[in-house]
Design a protein around this motif. Structure first.
Motif, PDB file in Angstrom:
ATOM      1  N   ALA A   3       0.840  -1.196   0.000  1.00 21.16           N
ATOM      2  CA  ALA A   3       0.000   0.000   0.000  1.00 21.16           C
ATOM      3  C   ALA A   3       0.875   1.245   0.000  1.00 21.16           C
ATOM      4  O   ALA A   3       1.915   1.295   0.668  1.00 21.16           O
ATOM      5  CB  ALA A   3      -0.918  -0.002   1.209  1.00 21.16           C
ATOM      6  N   LEU A   4       0.438   2.248  -0.757  1.00 21.51           N
ATOM      7  CA  LEU A   4       1.132   3.532  -0.797  1.00 21.51           C
ATOM      8  C   LEU A   4       0.310   4.545  -0.013  1.00 21.51           C
ATOM      9  O   LEU A   4      -0.874   4.738  -0.284  1.00 21.51           O
ATOM     10  CB  LEU A   4       1.302   4.007  -2.240  1.00 21.51           C
ATOM     11  CG  LEU A   4       1.885   5.419  -2.405  1.00 21.51           C
ATOM     12  CD1 LEU A   4       3.340   5.460  -1.938  1.00 21.51           C
ATOM     13  CD2 LEU A   4       1.772   5.883  -3.860  1.00 21.51           C
ATOM     14  N   LEU A   5       0.929   5.196   0.960  1.00 25.31           N
ATOM     15  CA  LEU A   5       0.266   6.209   1.780  1.00 25.31           C
ATOM     16  C   LEU A   5       0.936   7.557   1.550  1.00 25.31           C
ATOM     17  O   LEU A   5       2.152   7.677   1.677  1.00 25.31           O
ATOM     18  CB  LEU A   5       0.342   5.845   3.261  1.00 25.31           C
ATOM     19  CG  LEU A   5      -0.143   6.927   4.236  1.00 25.31           C
ATOM     20  CD1 LEU A   5      -1.645   7.126   4.125  1.00 25.31           C
ATOM     21  CD2 LEU A   5       0.250   6.584   5.674  1.00 25.31           C
ATOM     22  N   ILE A   6       0.134   8.548   1.212  1.00 25.46           N
ATOM     23  CA  ILE A   6       0.610   9.926   1.088  1.00 25.46           C
ATOM     24  C   ILE A   6      -0.271  10.791   1.986  1.00 25.46           C
ATOM     25  O   ILE A   6      -1.499  10.773   1.862  1.00 25.46           O
ATOM     26  CB  ILE A   6       0.529  10.443  -0.361  1.00 25.46           C
ATOM     27  CG1 ILE A   6       1.329   9.554  -1.309  1.00 25.46           C
ATOM     28  CG2 ILE A   6       1.011  11.889  -0.434  1.00 25.46           C
ATOM     29  CD1 ILE A   6       2.811   9.565  -1.067  1.00 25.46           C
ATOM     30  N   GLU A   7       0.345  11.555   2.881  1.00 29.18           N
ATOM     31  CA  GLU A   7      -0.406  12.483   3.744  1.00 29.18           C
ATOM     32  C   GLU A   7       0.207  13.867   3.644  1.00 29.18           C
ATOM     33  O   GLU A   7       1.432  14.026   3.673  1.00 29.18           O
ATOM     34  CB  GLU A   7      -0.383  12.025   5.195  1.00 29.18           C
ATOM     35  CG  GLU A   7      -1.206  12.946   6.105  1.00 29.18           C
ATOM     36  CD  GLU A   7      -0.979  12.695   7.583  1.00 29.18           C
ATOM     37  OE1 GLU A   7      -1.956  12.629   8.337  1.00 29.18           O
ATOM     38  OE2 GLU A   7       0.203  12.553   7.992  1.00 29.18           O
ATOM     39  N   ILE A   8      -0.657  14.873   3.501  1.00 24.82           N
ATOM     40  CA  ILE A   8      -0.248  16.274   3.520  1.00 24.82           C
ATOM     41  C   ILE A   8      -0.829  16.881   4.787  1.00 24.82           C
ATOM     42  O   ILE A   8      -2.055  16.964   4.941  1.00 24.82           O
ATOM     43  CB  ILE A   8      -0.760  17.041   2.289  1.00 24.82           C
ATOM     44  CG1 ILE A   8      -0.353  16.333   1.000  1.00 24.82           C
ATOM     45  CG2 ILE A   8      -0.259  18.476   2.304  1.00 24.82           C
ATOM     46  CD1 ILE A   8      -0.971  16.948  -0.245  1.00 24.82           C
ATOM     47  N   GLY A   9       0.032  17.303   5.722  1.00 25.47           N
ATOM     48  CA  GLY A   9      -0.415  17.914   6.970  1.00 25.47           C
ATOM     49  C   GLY A   9      -0.396  19.422   6.858  1.00 25.47           C
ATOM     50  O   GLY A   9       0.618  20.019   6.473  1.00 25.47           O
ATOM     51  N   ALA A 174       6.085  -0.349   4.601  1.00 25.11           N
ATOM     52  CA  ALA A 174       6.835   0.171   5.745  1.00 25.11           C
ATOM     53  C   ALA A 174       8.020   1.019   5.305  1.00 25.11           C
ATOM     54  O   ALA A 174       8.761   1.541   6.143  1.00 25.11           O
ATOM     55  CB  ALA A 174       7.320  -0.991   6.606  1.00 25.11           C
ATOM     56  N   ARG A 175       8.227   1.167   4.001  1.00 21.46           N
ATOM     57  CA  ARG A 175       9.404   1.864   3.478  1.00 21.46           C
ATOM     58  C   ARG A 175       9.091   3.326   3.216  1.00 21.46           C
ATOM     59  O   ARG A 175       8.099   3.659   2.551  1.00 21.46           O
ATOM     60  CB  ARG A 175       9.870   1.193   2.184  1.00 21.46           C
ATOM     61  CG  ARG A 175      11.140   1.807   1.597  1.00 21.46           C
ATOM     62  CD  ARG A 175      11.708   0.908   0.513  1.00 21.46           C
ATOM     63  NE  ARG A 175      10.840   0.838  -0.646  1.00 21.46           N
ATOM     64  CZ  ARG A 175      11.006   1.586  -1.749  1.00 21.46           C
ATOM     65  NH1 ARG A 175      12.004   2.437  -1.817  1.00 21.46           N
ATOM     66  NH2 ARG A 175      10.188   1.436  -2.773  1.00 21.46           N
ATOM     67  N   MET A 176       9.899   4.215   3.739  1.00 14.84           N
ATOM     68  CA  MET A 176       9.729   5.637   3.481  1.00 14.84           C
ATOM     69  C   MET A 176      10.157   5.954   2.053  1.00 14.84           C
ATOM     70  O   MET A 176      11.183   5.456   1.582  1.00 14.84           O
ATOM     71  CB  MET A 176      10.545   6.473   4.469  1.00 14.84           C
ATOM     72  CG  MET A 176       9.945   6.546   5.863  1.00 14.84           C
ATOM     73  SD  MET A 176      10.730   7.798   6.895  1.00 14.84           S
ATOM     74  CE  MET A 176      12.384   7.147   7.025  1.00 14.84           C
ATOM     75  N   MET A 177       9.379   6.785   1.386  1.00 10.41           N
ATOM     76  CA  MET A 177       9.687   7.200   0.026  1.00 10.41           C
ATOM     77  C   MET A 177      10.320   8.582   0.039  1.00 10.41           C
ATOM     78  O   MET A 177       9.968   9.433   0.862  1.00 10.41           O
ATOM     79  CB  MET A 177       8.411   7.232  -0.828  1.00 10.41           C
ATOM     80  CG  MET A 177       7.650   5.920  -0.880  1.00 10.41           C
ATOM     81  SD  MET A 177       8.628   4.581  -1.599  1.00 10.41           S
ATOM     82  CE  MET A 177       8.934   5.233  -3.247  1.00 10.41           C
ATOM     83  N   GLU A 178      11.246   8.797  -0.874  1.00 11.59           N
ATOM     84  CA  GLU A 178      11.882  10.111  -0.980  1.00 11.59           C
ATOM     85  C   GLU A 178      10.929  11.076  -1.676  1.00 11.59           C
ATOM     86  O   GLU A 178      10.530  10.856  -2.820  1.00 11.59           O
ATOM     87  CB  GLU A 178      13.195   9.999  -1.753  1.00 11.59           C
ATOM     88  CG  GLU A 178      14.288   9.254  -1.015  1.00 11.59           C
ATOM     89  CD  GLU A 178      15.621   9.329  -1.738  1.00 11.59           C
ATOM     90  OE1 GLU A 178      15.722  10.150  -2.681  1.00 11.59           O
ATOM     91  OE2 GLU A 178      16.547   8.583  -1.375  1.00 11.59           O
ATOM     92  N   LEU A 179      10.565  12.112  -0.964  1.00 11.48           N
ATOM     93  CA  LEU A 179       9.680  13.131  -1.520  1.00 11.48           C
ATOM     94  C   LEU A 179       9.943  14.429  -0.772  1.00 11.48           C
ATOM     95  O   LEU A 179       9.751  14.497   0.448  1.00 11.48           O
ATOM     96  CB  LEU A 179       8.212  12.719  -1.373  1.00 11.48           C
ATOM     97  CG  LEU A 179       7.183  13.719  -1.902  1.00 11.48           C
ATOM     98  CD1 LEU A 179       7.307  13.884  -3.421  1.00 11.48           C
ATOM     99  CD2 LEU A 179       5.763  13.281  -1.541  1.00 11.48           C
ATOM    100  N   ALA A 186       9.452  14.309   3.234  1.00 14.25           N
ATOM    101  CA  ALA A 186       8.455  13.370   3.733  1.00 14.25           C
ATOM    102  C   ALA A 186       9.114  12.325   4.620  1.00 14.25           C
ATOM    103  O   ALA A 186      10.250  11.901   4.390  1.00 14.25           O
ATOM    104  CB  ALA A 186       7.744  12.691   2.566  1.00 14.25           C
ATOM    105  N   GLY A 187       8.366  11.919   5.641  1.00 10.34           N
ATOM    106  CA  GLY A 187       8.851  10.884   6.538  1.00 10.34           C
ATOM    107  C   GLY A 187       7.722   9.944   6.906  1.00 10.34           C
ATOM    108  O   GLY A 187       6.789   9.737   6.122  1.00 10.34           O
ATOM    109  N   SER A 188       7.787   9.393   8.115  1.00  4.07           N
ATOM    110  CA  SER A 188       6.752   8.467   8.574  1.00  4.07           C
ATOM    111  C   SER A 188       6.037   8.996   9.800  1.00  4.07           C
ATOM    112  O   SER A 188       5.288   8.263  10.451  1.00  4.07           O
ATOM    113  CB  SER A 188       7.379   7.106   8.903  1.00  4.07           C
ATOM    114  OG  SER A 188       8.346   7.243   9.947  1.00  4.07           O
ATOM    115  N   ALA A 189       6.250  10.267  10.126  1.00  9.99           N
ATOM    116  CA  ALA A 189       5.639  10.857  11.323  1.00  9.99           C
ATOM    117  C   ALA A 189       4.485  11.770  10.945  1.00  9.99           C
ATOM    118  O   ALA A 189       4.682  12.781  10.267  1.00  9.99           O
ATOM    119  CB  ALA A 189       6.685  11.628  12.119  1.00  9.99           C
TER     120      ALA A 189
END
Length: 690
Positions: A3-9, A174-179, A186-189
């Protein structure tokens, strides 16, 4: 595949746009993933949206798209080689662009197509990797968001978005993507609730997203949070012994305002119930975003439900603060109610000459006079009381000058009815004032009285004729005067209230003060242009709509009946053959030009029994058709037309229409022209698809 997760806070997003932003972000990101081969069509896509975040999770996204064969078509074979068999410049250029040496022509194959032979080059192209494609897909998804104005923040060098961005999450499993965007990596937090859990929330895997946020007092899913808001509001109202009115638009807006919904019941002074209920409801619903509460008989209770964005340890203080704010709002409303009633509505109507409606169209007093004239005309057409309708027209806009409507503009018309009743105006006048704004929007109810319908139509017709006359029809997305809404309202009232009105004649009357000969036709076409979307929403097919609208029936009620008859006709066994015959007839008559209408049908010139049989069947059908059209029974007319299938088929099997003998040819064309006119009494069936 993971699964790919993208979040914009972000900072708090505009609540009324949140659902649309979320849907567009998810749709565009998924579209890009599918187009690049990183995800398959139909893959599950979860959307998350709250005041401080937009997030998308796409299941089963590949780390790299599979390699694919690409094919490029080059020049036609006949243009690839010269007379000596040498490659032309076109072929040389094509080979060079493909990175293929001319000596390696084995990589170029000929393909036989229906249009001749062509040269093509096929190659295997490596698929995009997610790491390489993600920044591009992210940017494309953001660019397509429906944002009217984008914000810049800080030094302005970090890009633009609807609100300042404070964090990004990009995880593939579970792998962080470079963005890196907006000056952030981007990170995982993620982040939890602003007050309950302000510290970062670690997302170890894309599949844990909503679970981890729930533990941090954030309900990330819009639909889940919406259901929770509705449930807690209804429970709070039940505890009061009442029932909350959960307005869908308010529910959406409140859902977009909170991340951790908690319902709190409040109360106000029962003395405020002397003010009309619509005023109290507007103050609670529209201004304060509260849900109002009714008793078992549908009467408004002196209670409200607000939804807080936190679980306060002192809910009584939250309740008291909301009650204090509402008390001030309701006190103003009661003052407006008492003050406005000190002056009769008819006195305010006289002051409309000081309010400019549109600079080239005069004041609201000028518009009122035009609407009075049209309303009186329509009252006669609809069987409404003319005196009551004209009186309602005189008073309809007067409440725009009251304090109450100045504070609560959404109550225009509603307050006019209350003030007119206070002044002793007859009930039909009060109802007409209230109903003349209906329908206010798509899907809204229509006026229920003839006086209300007459006034509502008159108001819209004057608006359409006046504004289009001086400013033309709206283009693009801009429609500052709501002309599209007004045109659709006119169509809906005539069709849904089953009003036998001749719209072109009404538009002639509406356009008369503006002295523009082409204006009625321009407005009529504008109204008809609203109908394809109206009927498409009802499930009718585009070719059926086009077949009827092409005839431009002036009676929209007949137009509606024709359309529904055509939809039924195409389900008949004879339909396919008659539709094909109509296409053939239309083509023949178009090619014949004036010759098709140069003569009347002369039975003495028939050379085939099929001609006489068709003429007899046509005569019978025409006799029945006249009565069907007069009654508006287009279903019966279509059933009658279906009886022509056999004589029409037999005619085309036996008769050559374009005979060498000019007199015979004109006679046959005249017979087909009569047949075509009969079908046009319903629709242009030649426009229907097979």
């Amino acid at each position: 595949m993971s699964a790919l997760l993208i979040e914009i806070g972000t900072e708090e997003l505009p609540p009324r746009s949140l659902a649309a932003l979320s849907a567009a972000f998810g749709e565009n990101l998924l579209k890009g993933l599918v187009e690049t081969g990183l995800a398959d069509a139909g893959v599950n896509c979860d959307l998350f949206a709250s005041p401080r975040r937009l997030a998308v999770r796409v299941a089963d996204v590949r780390a790299a798209a599979p390699a694919r064969e690409v094919e490029r078509r080059g020049p036609a074979l006949k243009a690839a080689f010269d007379a000596n068999g040498q490659p032309t410049r076109a072929l040389l250029g094509f080979a060079q662009s493909c990175g293929v040496d001319v000596a390696a022509l084995e990589t170029i194959e000929t393909v036989e197509t229906g249009k001749g032979a062509w040269l093509v080059h096929r190659a295997v192209q490596a698929g995009d990797t997610l790491a390489a494609a993600l920044p591009r897909l992210f940017d494309a998804a953001l660019k397509a968001l429906p944002i009217d104005r984008r914000m810049r923040w800080g030094d302005g060098e970090h890009g633009e978005f609807v609100r300042p961005v404070h964090w990004l999450v990009a995880l593939h499993g579970a792998r962080m993507m470079e963005l890196t965007r907006f000056g952030l990596t981007a990170g995982s937090a993620s982040r939890g609730h602003r007050f309950h859990h302000p510290q970062p929330v670690a997302i170890d895997d894309a599949g844990q997203y909503e679970t981890r946020l729930a533990a941090a007092h954030v309900v990330a899913g819009f639909a889940e949070r919406r259901a929770r808001v509705a449930q807690c509001v209804e429970q709070a109202a039940a505890a009061l012994g009442g029932q909350a009115v959960v307005d869908e638009a308010l529910l959406d807006e409140v859902t977009a305002l909170v991340e951790w919904p908690v319902a709190i019941a409040g109360a106000f002074d029962a003395g405020f119930l002397e003010v009309p209920a619509p005023v109290l409801i507007a103050a609670m619903r529209d201004h304060q975003k509260y849900f109002h509460v009714l008793d078992a008989d549908g009467r408004l209770l002196a209670h409200f439900i607000t939804v807080a964005n936190l679980d306060s340890p002192e809910p009584q203080r939250v309740r008291a603060g909301n009650e204090r704010v509402l008390r001030a709002r309701l006190a103003d409303a009661r003052y407006f109610w008492d003050t406005d009633r000190q002056r009769p509505l008819i006195d305010r109507a006289a002051a409309l000459d000081g309010v400019v409606y549109e600079q080239r169209l005069g004041t609201l007093a000028d518009k009122t006079l035009r609407v009075e004239r049209l309303a009186g005309l329509l009252a006669g057409e609809l069987g409404a009381d003319a005196a009551h309708t004209v009186r309602a027209a005189r008073l309809a806009k007067a409440d725009l000058l009251t304090h109450m409507v100045g504070e609560f503009p959404e109550l225009q018309g509603v307050m006019g009815a209350y003030y007119a009743a206070h002044d002793g105006e007859p009930a039909p006048v009060c109802t007409g004032i209230r109903e003349h704004y209906l329908p206010r929007h798509a899907g809204d109810g229509l006026a229920q009285t003839r006086e209300g319908l007459a006034l509502a139509l008159a108001d819209r017709l004057d608006t359409l004729a006046g504004i289009i006359g001086v400013a033309g029809t709206p283009g693009g997305d801009r429609d500052p005067f709501g002309l599209r809404r007004a045109a659709l309202a006119v169509a809906r009232m005539i069709i849904e209230a089953e009003l036998p009105l001749d719209l072109p004649a009404l538009l002639d009357a509406a356009a008369e003060p503006f002295n523009k000969p082409d204006l009625p036709a321009q407005v009529f076409d504008f109204v008809l242009d609203r109908l394809p979307a109206y009927y498409d929403a009802q499930g009718l097919r585009p070719d059926e709509i086009d077949a009827v609208l092409s005839q431009k029936p002036g009676l929209l009620l007949d137009l509606d009946r024709r359309l529904r008859a055509v939809a039924g006709f195409r389900r008949l066994p004879a339909a396919a053959s008659l539709i094909a015959a109509n296409k053939r007839i239309a083509n023949i008559l178009a090619k014949a030009g004036d010759e098709a209408h140069a003569a009347a049908v002369d039975a003495a010139r028939f050379e085939s029994p099929a001609e006489g049989a068709l003429a007899d069947a046509l005569g019978t059908a025409e006799a029945h058709a006249a009565g069907c059209v007069q009654r508006g029974d287009f279903v019966a007319l279509c059933e009658q037309l279906a009886t022509l299938r056999e004589p029409v088929d037999a005619y085309f099997d036996a008769v050559m229409v374009m005979a060498d003998d000019a007199a015979v040819r004109r006679n046959r064309l005249a017979l087909l022209a009569r047949l075509h006119r009969l079908f046009l009494a319903v629709a242009d069936l030649s426009r229907l698809q097979g």
